[in-house]
Design an enzyme around this catalytic site. Sequence first.
Site, short mmCIF file in Angstrom:
data_model
loop_
_atom_site.label_atom_id
_atom_site.label_comp_id
_atom_site.label_asym_id
_atom_site.label_seq_id
_atom_site.Cartn_x
_atom_site.Cartn_y
_atom_site.Cartn_z
N GLU A 150 0.73 -1.34 0.22
CA GLU A 150 -0.25 0.49 0.51
C GLU A 150 1.15 1.36 -0.11
O GLU A 150 1.43 1.74 0.93
CB GLU A 150 -1.24 -0.33 1.20
CG GLU A 150 -2.10 0.78 1.03
CD GLU A 150 -2.22 1.28 2.57
OE1 GLU A 150 -3.55 2.78 2.04
OE2 GLU A 150 -2.25 0.80 3.32
N ASP A 203 5.24 5.14 3.69
CA ASP A 203 4.20 6.33 3.96
C ASP A 203 5.84 6.47 4.20
O ASP A 203 6.63 6.43 4.47
CB ASP A 203 3.29 6.10 4.55
CG ASP A 203 2.87 8.06 4.27
OD1 ASP A 203 3.50 8.68 4.86
OD2 ASP A 203 1.33 8.13 4.14
N ASP A 257 -3.15 11.85 -1.66
CA ASP A 257 -3.04 13.51 -1.89
C ASP A 257 -4.14 13.73 -3.58
O ASP A 257 -2.72 13.63 -3.84
CB ASP A 257 -2.18 14.31 -1.61
CG ASP A 257 -2.06 15.68 -1.43
OD1 ASP A 257 -3.09 16.21 -2.52
OD2 ASP A 257 -1.13 16.73 -0.38
N ASP A 291 -11.65 9.47 -2.91
CA ASP A 291 -12.94 10.60 -2.25
C ASP A 291 -12.88 11.27 -3.77
O ASP A 291 -13.52 12.18 -3.87
CB ASP A 291 -13.10 11.22 -1.43
CG ASP A 291 -11.85 11.97 -0.56
OD1 ASP A 291 -10.82 11.53 -1.35
OD2 ASP A 291 -12.37 12.89 -0.71
#
Length: 217
Positions: free
Chosen positions: A47, A72, A121, A157
């Site tokens: 991920e 990350d 982002d 989203d």
Amino acid sequence: MGRSKLAKFAAIAERENVIEPGDALYGQLKGKWREEHFENQNPLVLEVGCGRGEYTVGMARLFPEKNFIGTDIKGARIWKGSSMAEEEEMDNVAFLRSFIENLEENFAENELDEIWITFPDPRPRDRDIKRRLTSPRFLDIYERLVKPGGIIHLKTDNGPLFDYTLEVLQERKVKGLLHTADLYNSDLQDHTMGIYTTYEKRYLSEGISIKYLQYTV
């Protein structure tokens, strides 16, 4: 940096399920994650931009027969996921603190079975297009790291990012492209395994639809 962040950085520095710059293993597991970290030959799922690692840990709970890595650059975020994995004694979860641009320092060509890009982002400004995690420069990296027949997923989203990504993939004529602008009112929702991040729950409560796509390398 506040005391809380310092404490989290100190904690992950001691954890075996976190690999970060400065560790002896950073960059040394390339091509050897299964054998030397997970000590098995199970499928390897990454991920990117994992944030607090909710999706990474959620998938690992559902699929103990697979290995999962969340990456990350934010150590304080990774702390949350690594804490959950440690508390639950999950041996199929790891976290890599690294810039996405440096993935090829840590993974070999065709080493991964799947990649998930979850709620990245959106980088809405035109001057930031190259920094979008679904821009061609990043897709090129992912496609080198995922083995032939492997799958790359996007869950977001953000409508403009979704539309941009879909356009890029259609231009690239990728294989097996599936997509929906309203995941939970589509027949693709089973592909995301019913895992909801904290932010995703917030978006849904605000009436924002979740967009999803996947394609085959």
